[in-house]
Structure formats: structure tokens, C-alpha cells
Scaffold this motif. Structure first.
Motif, short mmCIF file in Angstrom:
data_model
loop_
_atom_site.label_atom_id
_atom_site.label_comp_id
_atom_site.label_asym_id
_atom_site.label_seq_id
_atom_site.Cartn_x
_atom_site.Cartn_y
_atom_site.Cartn_z
N GLY A 13 -68.79 38.80 14.29
CA GLY A 13 -68.28 37.50 13.88
C GLY A 13 -66.80 37.54 13.55
N GLY A 14 -66.08 36.52 14.02
CA GLY A 14 -64.63 36.50 13.85
C GLY A 14 -64.13 35.23 13.18
N ALA A 17 -64.29 35.46 7.42
CA ALA A 17 -64.91 36.68 6.88
C ALA A 17 -64.66 37.87 7.80
CB ALA A 17 -66.41 36.47 6.67
N SER A 40 -67.52 35.19 19.48
CA SER A 40 -67.79 34.38 20.66
C SER A 40 -67.00 33.08 20.57
CB SER A 40 -69.28 34.09 20.72
OG SER A 40 -69.51 32.99 21.54
N ILE A 43 -69.24 30.01 20.64
CA ILE A 43 -69.89 29.58 19.39
C ILE A 43 -68.86 29.01 18.43
CG2 ILE A 43 -71.18 30.39 17.37
CD1 ILE A 43 -72.59 32.39 19.18
N GLY A 44 -67.73 29.64 18.30
CA GLY A 44 -66.67 29.15 17.40
C GLY A 44 -66.99 29.46 15.94
N THR A 45 -66.13 28.96 15.07
CA THR A 45 -66.28 29.23 13.64
C THR A 45 -66.69 27.95 12.92
OG1 THR A 45 -64.02 28.67 13.10
CG2 THR A 45 -64.42 30.96 13.78
N VAL A 46 -66.97 28.06 11.64
CA VAL A 46 -67.40 26.88 10.88
C VAL A 46 -66.24 25.88 10.74
CG1 VAL A 46 -66.92 27.81 8.56
CG2 VAL A 46 -68.78 26.18 8.86
N VAL A 48 -63.98 25.22 8.49
CA VAL A 48 -63.55 24.69 7.19
C VAL A 48 -63.27 25.88 6.27
CG1 VAL A 48 -64.60 22.39 7.17
CG2 VAL A 48 -66.01 24.39 6.64
N GLY A 49 -62.94 25.61 5.02
CA GLY A 49 -62.63 26.72 4.10
C GLY A 49 -61.13 26.89 3.99
N ALA A 51 -59.22 25.87 0.98
CA ALA A 51 -58.68 25.94 -0.38
C ALA A 51 -59.04 27.30 -0.97
CB ALA A 51 -59.26 24.82 -1.23
N ILE A 180 -73.48 37.81 21.11
CA ILE A 180 -74.47 38.86 20.80
C ILE A 180 -75.84 38.29 21.17
CG2 ILE A 180 -75.49 40.30 18.97
CD1 ILE A 180 -72.77 39.68 17.42
N CYS A 211 -70.78 39.07 9.80
CA CYS A 211 -69.91 37.93 9.50
C CYS A 211 -70.22 36.81 10.48
CB CYS A 211 -68.44 38.34 9.61
SG CYS A 211 -67.97 39.64 8.48
N LEU A 328 -70.43 33.49 4.92
CA LEU A 328 -71.57 32.57 4.89
C LEU A 328 -72.89 33.26 5.19
CD1 LEU A 328 -69.75 29.59 6.65
CD2 LEU A 328 -70.26 29.82 4.21
N SER A 340 -65.74 30.65 -1.94
CA SER A 340 -66.36 31.37 -0.84
C SER A 340 -65.44 32.46 -0.25
CB SER A 340 -66.74 30.36 0.24
OG SER A 340 -67.86 30.75 0.91
N ILE A 341 -64.18 32.10 -0.01
CA ILE A 341 -63.24 33.10 0.52
C ILE A 341 -63.04 34.19 -0.53
CG2 ILE A 341 -60.85 33.49 1.29
CD1 ILE A 341 -60.91 30.65 2.50
P1 FAD Z 1 -67.88 31.39 10.48
O1 FAD Z 1 -66.55 30.79 10.31
O2 FAD Z 1 -69.00 30.47 10.86
O3 FAD Z 1 -67.75 32.53 11.56
C1 FAD Z 1 -68.88 33.07 12.19
C2 FAD Z 1 -68.42 33.93 13.36
O4 FAD Z 1 -69.55 34.56 13.93
C3 FAD Z 1 -67.74 33.14 14.48
O5 FAD Z 1 -66.65 33.88 14.98
C4 FAD Z 1 -68.83 33.05 15.53
O6 FAD Z 1 -68.30 32.93 16.84
C5 FAD Z 1 -69.51 34.39 15.32
N1 FAD Z 1 -70.88 34.45 15.85
C6 FAD Z 1 -71.97 33.84 15.36
N2 FAD Z 1 -73.05 34.12 16.15
C7 FAD Z 1 -72.59 34.95 17.12
C8 FAD Z 1 -73.17 35.58 18.24
N3 FAD Z 1 -74.47 35.42 18.55
N4 FAD Z 1 -72.39 36.34 19.01
C9 FAD Z 1 -71.07 36.53 18.78
N5 FAD Z 1 -70.47 35.95 17.73
C10 FAD Z 1 -71.20 35.15 16.93
N6 FAD Z 1 -64.48 28.40 1.24
C11 FAD Z 1 -63.41 28.46 0.45
O7 FAD Z 1 -63.07 29.54 -0.05
N7 FAD Z 1 -62.68 27.33 0.20
C12 FAD Z 1 -63.04 26.12 0.66
O8 FAD Z 1 -62.34 25.15 0.43
C13 FAD Z 1 -64.22 26.03 1.42
N8 FAD Z 1 -64.67 24.84 1.89
C14 FAD Z 1 -65.82 24.81 2.60
C15 FAD Z 1 -66.37 23.58 2.97
C16 FAD Z 1 -67.58 23.52 3.64
C17 FAD Z 1 -68.18 22.21 4.01
C18 FAD Z 1 -68.25 24.71 4.01
C19 FAD Z 1 -69.54 24.67 4.76
C20 FAD Z 1 -67.71 25.93 3.66
C21 FAD Z 1 -66.52 25.99 2.93
N9 FAD Z 1 -66.00 27.19 2.52
C22 FAD Z 1 -64.91 27.24 1.72
C23 FAD Z 1 -66.60 28.44 2.96
C24 FAD Z 1 -65.75 29.00 4.10
O9 FAD Z 1 -65.70 28.06 5.14
C25 FAD Z 1 -66.32 30.32 4.62
O10 FAD Z 1 -66.54 31.20 3.56
C26 FAD Z 1 -65.36 30.98 5.56
O11 FAD Z 1 -64.92 30.10 6.55
C27 FAD Z 1 -66.01 32.19 6.21
O12 FAD Z 1 -66.92 31.81 7.17
P2 FAD Z 1 -67.59 32.95 8.04
O13 FAD Z 1 -66.52 33.77 8.64
O14 FAD Z 1 -68.60 33.62 7.18
O15 FAD Z 1 -68.40 32.15 9.16
#
Ligand code: FAD
Length: 496
Positions: A13-14, A17, A40, A43-46, A48-49, A51, A180, A211, A328, A340-341
Motif C-alpha cells: 500500500g502506498g 501510511a 496499485s 485502486i488509489g488511496t483514500v 483524505v487526511g 489535518a 496484490i 498499509c 487505516l 490518524s496520521i
Molecule cells: P489509503 O490511503 O487507503 O492507502 C491504501 C493503499 O493500499 C493505496 O495505495 C492502495 O492502492 C493500496 N492497496 C489496497 N489494496 C491493494 C491491493 N490489492 N494491491 C495493491 N495495492 C493495494 N487523518 C488525519 O491524520 N487527519 C485528518 O484530517 C484525517 N481526515 C480523515 C477524514 C476521513 C473521512 C477519513 C476516512 C480519514 C481521515 N484521516 C485523517 C485518516 C487518513 O486519511 C489516513 O490515516 C491516511 O490517509 C492513511 O491512509 P492509508 O495509507 O492507511 O490508506
């Protein structure tokens, strides 16, 4: 560092996190490690996040990140705290600022002196003793060499991931594009051995970092670690996010505006504004929430509203076998206090502190999990406080929050503050006394007593003491330039 047995680290995951982990591991202990990050684009990322909170500055220092460079590359602005609007009552606001308010003494905090001041009619609003709050509302900011204001950042999440990616790659981490398709485990140990991509490519490793966001592909879908569901105390389960053009200079704080069934964020960047509505789908439909969001944003829409569904809670173990969940995939409290960050950062730093020498030791795993759970539980209590202690009863959502049963640990803190004015920071918890006090007062708890040591001051001494702090806070805030001017000189985006 000797990492004889742990050579290959695979990050799945990229998002924020994944790239925070890759940059930190590569830069800080990566010399003899082989680090691969799989992500990927499909798939992209969420997305948001955006602040953050002040401890991020410490991680940046550790990583040698230069503030000006980082801010210019991520369209970042400064954040002095969060304005909570309509949380206690409709049309009433309070501010949760970073830093300290007033001046404590050895026996008790400033709130005791202030409480007596209120009783005697000689104290102003609690916020008047906080330079960060005054500066925020006056739209002022500067980084001062000493005795300045405490701050964090608002940043563009996708640009931040890109910034960290550059850093990770400079320090030898490799990026592998691809989806994956499956995760392989050892039959005997249950440890993860490799990831297979849709292309058929196999990526093996010794230590795996999950991640993959809400999918939790490794920690849950493969290792079935389990999840503690907190929906009964944190009922919001949906968010709609949308970006808009700015209609004014960026303010140096996040706005959190409560609605009948949730709340709305407004996060100003140099280039645009991030907006979102967090709500409980039991009380409002996605369509109604979208209408409300679109009716209450300012500026032109830059993106279509994006719906995100989540379940508040925590993974039963953040580290299971040879897999560590960050971001997440490890759980989600909810974004109200931008924690969360920060929890990603804490997971990374803990992992680096407990990085296995030859092989994963169960005692390390247990310690890691106990420390993470302790930290997350305390943050959860702090977030629940905002919802539970309120005068609002104007909707089913608020009536539920007000009457719900809360964790004993939180009930104790509320009772202690209400009855005695005392607040004690639990060891290793994120939010300090000043945060708890600002939110408890802001949500409407006024302590019934103050510490008897306050009575050793005469009324005249108390007036002078309070006035002196108020004037100093005001002076500090007023000498600052406007937030926009400071950004223009210090860290103007290279993309505008
Ligand atoms: P994601 O950004 O979802 O990344 C997941 C990664 O995994 C992506 O690169 C995706 O392509 C990859 N992936 C998934 N499945 C596969 C697969 N099968 N094969 C290959 N790759 C795959 N946090 C804060 O600290 N401050 C904020 O203000 C804040 N606001 C938020 C608001 C909302 C509504 C939400 C939902 C969250 C918020 N967060 C906030 C939390 C913050 O968005 C996350 O902690 C942060 O973006 C980290 O996300 P992540 O990297 O865990 O997941």
C-alpha cells in the motif's frame, strides 16, 4: 544496526501510511534492508487526511525534512488548533488550541486560578489566556525562534505521499506498481511469506507492513486478526469529501462544524480548501448528507463529492506474526482531532524502536500491541468526550450521543474534572491536560471547585496574575504577521 534475519521488508500500500513507513524505514534504518512498496494506481488511496497535529514536526526533524521545502511541495498551511462550532450548543464555539493555556503551578493547573477568577467575575473567557487561540482567530502566524506558538500543518495528502515517495526512493526503497491478488503464508507458522500480484509476479519478504487502508489485506483478510467495533460510542460511519476553490486567505486552523447528525470539516490549503461531512447513516441518507455538504461549502467545486464508508474501531492486534498494520488497516477512530496520521507515526517509531534483530520476538509483539492499544484507547476516550458531553438534544443523533454508555476511563476523567477541576495526563497518552481542559470546558463542564492553594493569593494578586497572562498572550499574538504574509515569505507553494 544488525538485521541478519530480517532483510526484506515489504510494504503493501502506498497511501500516507505506506510512504511514511517507506521513507522512515529507508532513511533511518534502511542501510542493510531491501525495502519494496507495492501499490496499485487502479485502486488509489483514500484521498483524505489533510489535518495534522504538532508531533508530526518531531518526525520531520528525525527525517531531516526541511519545513519550507515540505510546505512548498505539499501546498501546506499552518494549523494552531481546531475551532469547534455548534458542538456544545448551536451557535456556540470554542477552540482547542495546541500548546498551553495560562500558567500552571506545582500543585495545580491554570484552570484552578481561572475558575476562581470566573467565580469572582474577574476572569475572561478561557481562550483569552492562549496565544494560539488569539492568533488563530486574528488570522496571524509566524514560526518564532523561541517562545513562539505551537502548531501543526494542513497538507495535501496526495502531494505528501509523493514528497515522501521521493525521499524513500532516494534512500533506496523500491516501488512496485500492481494489484496484490493473493497473500501466501507458511503452513506451520502462519507467517506471511509473499505477495502475488495480478501480473503473476511474486514478492517475498521477512517482514510485511500492511498499509492497504480499510481493505486490511494482510492483517485481516489473510491473518484474520479481528476488530473491536466502537460504533456504539462512535456512531459516525460515513464521510463525503469534496475540494473547493478558496474564497479567502487560508485561516491557520481547522473548522469543525457540528450538524444534527455529525460534523463538517473545513481545511484550508495554499491551493484550495478541503471539505467533508462526517455523519451517521442511521440518521441521514447519503443523498441528504451530500445536499447539506454542497449547500454549505464556499467556492467552486474542484472535485465531485466522494463517499467513504468506515467502521470506527481498532484491530485486535496492530502487530500479528510478521505483519504490522499501519494506518487505516490498523483501525480508525474518526477524524475529529486529526489523530490518524499521528498514529501512523507512532506505529512507525515503535516499530523502529522494536525492530527485530534476527527474527520476530513474541515479547516485542506483545509490548508493541499493548502500547498501541493503550495509546489508541486514550485517544478514543478523548474523541468520545466531544460527542457525549453536550447540551444538544435537537436530534436523535445528539440524544443518542448524550445518553450512550461511555468507557469507565472517560467517565472517571469527566467526574474528576467536574467535581475537582483536576486533570491528569495518563503516561504515554497523546493529549495533555490543556487539550482535555479546553474540550471539557468547551463542551460545557465547569468544575465545581478549585484547588485551595489558589486562596493563598489575594484577590488583587489573582487579578494581576490573570491580567498579566492575558496581556502577554495578546501581545505575542498581535506581534505576528498575517498567516498569508508569513506563508508568502516562508514557504510559498511552488505550484501556484
Ligand atoms: P489509503 O490511503 O487507503 O492507502 C491504501 C493503499 O493500499 C493505496 O495505495 C492502495 O492502492 C493500496 N492497496 C489496497 N489494496 C491493494 C491491493 N490489492 N494491491 C495493491 N495495492 C493495494 N487523518 C488525519 O491524520 N487527519 C485528518 O484530517 C484525517 N481526515 C480523515 C477524514 C476521513 C473521512 C477519513 C476516512 C480519514 C481521515 N484521516 C485523517 C485518516 C487518513 O486519511 C489516513 O490515516 C491516511 O490517509 C492513511 O491512509 P492509508 O495509507 O492507511 O490508506
Amino acid at each position: 544496526m544488525n538485521t541478519q534475519g530480517i532483510k526484506k521488508v515489504v510494504i503493501a500500500g502506498g497511501g500516507t501510511a505506506g510512504w511514511m513507513a517507506a521513507a522512515s524505514i529507508a532513511k533511518l534504518i534502511g542501510k542493510h534492508l531491501d525495502i519494496t512498496l507495492v501499490e496499485s494506481d487502479d485502486i488509489g488511496t483514500v484521498g483524505v487526511g489533510e489535518a495534522t497535529i504538532p508531533p508530526l514536526l518531531t518526525l520531520h526533524q528525525l527525517l531531516g525534512i526541511k519545513e519550507q521545502e515540505f510546505m512548498a511541495a505539499t501546498n501546506a498551511t499552518f494549523k494552531l488548533g481546531i475551532a469547534f462550532e455548534n458542538w456544545r450548543n448551536v451557535n456556540e464555539d470554542y477552540f482547542h488550541s495546541f500548546g498551553t493555556t495560562g500558567k500552571d503551578c506545582w500543585a495545580c493547573g491554570f484552570q484552578h486560578f481561572w475558575a476562581k477568577g470566573v467565580e469572582r467575575g474577574i476572569a475572561g473567557d478561557y481562550a483569552q489566556y492562549s496565544p494560539e487561540t488569539i492568533a488563530a482567530y486574528e488570522n496571524k502566524f509566524a514560526v518564532l525562534p523561541k517562545n513562539g506558538v505551537n502548531y501543526a500543518y494542513h497538507l495535501d495528502a496526495s502531494l505528501y505521499a509523493k514528497f515522501l515517495r521521493n525521499m524513500a526512493e532516494e534512500h533506496g526503497a523500491k516501488r512496485q506498481e500492481g494489484k496484490i491478488a493473493s497473500v501466501q503464508t507458511n503452513d506451520q507458522t502462519g507467517y506471511i511469506t509473499s505477495l502475488t500480484l495480478e501480473s503473476g509476479q511474486v514478492i517475498d519478504g521477512d517482514l510485511f507492513i500492511d498499509c492497504t487502508g480499510f481493505r486490511a489485506l494482510l492483517i485481516e483478510q489473510t491473518l484474520h486478526t479481528g476488530y473491536d467495533d466502537w460504533t456504539h460510542i462512535l456512531p459516525c460511519d460515513s464521510a463525503l469529501a469534496v475540494q473547493t476553490t478558496a474564497v479567502e486567505d487560508p485561516i491557520p486552523y481547522t473548522r469543525s462544524i457540528a450538524h444534527e447528525w455529525g460534523w463538517q470539516w473545513r481545511i484550508p490549503l495554499q491551493s484550495r480548501v478541503g471539505n467533508g461531512l462526517v455523519y451517521c447513516s442511521k440518521y441521514v441518507s447519503d443523498e441528504q448528507a451530500k445536499e447539506r455538504l454542497l449547500a454549505s461549502v464556499q467556492g467552486e467545486l474542484l472535485t465531485e463529492p466522494r463517499l467513504i464508508k468506515f467502521k470506527t474501531g481498532q484491530r485486535r492486534k496492530h502487530w500479528n506474526k510478521n505483519c504490522i498494520a499501519l494506518g487505516l488497516s490498523s483501525g480508525f477512530i474518526e477524524p475529529l482531532e486529526s489523530t490518524s496520521i499521528h498514529l501512523i507515526q507512532r506505529g512507525i517509531v515503535r516499530l523502529l524502536q522494536m525492530f527485530p534483530q534476527n527474527q520476530v520476538q513474541q515479547s516485542d509483539v506483545d509490548e508493541f500491541n499493548a502500547q498501541m492499544a493503550h495509546e489508541v484507547d486514550n485517544i478514543r476516550d478523548f474523541i468520545v468526550l466531544h460527542y457525549h458531553v453536550t447540551n444538544r438534544e435537537d436530534s436523535r443523533f445528539w440524544r443518542h450521543c448524550k445518553s450512550m454508555e461511555i468507557p469507565e476511563s472517560l467517565q472517571h476523567r469527566i467526574d474528576l474534572f467536574r467535581e475537582t477541576g483536576r486533570v491528569f495526563k495518563v503516561p504515554n497518552e497523546l493529549f495533555g491536560e490543556n487539550s482535555w481542559i479546553q474540550v471539557m470546558l468547551g463542551q460545557g463542564i465547569m468544575p465545581k471547585q478549585y484547588h485551595p492553594i489558589v486562596d493563598t493569593m489575594t484577590d488583587k494578586e489573582l487579578v494581576d496574575f490573570l491580567e498579566h497572562i492575558k496581556m502577554n498572550s495578546l501581545r505575542l499574538a498581535q506581534q505576528l504577521p498575517s498567516h498569508q504574509d508569513f506563508i508568502n515569505h516562508h514557504c510559498k507553494s511552488t505550484m501556484l
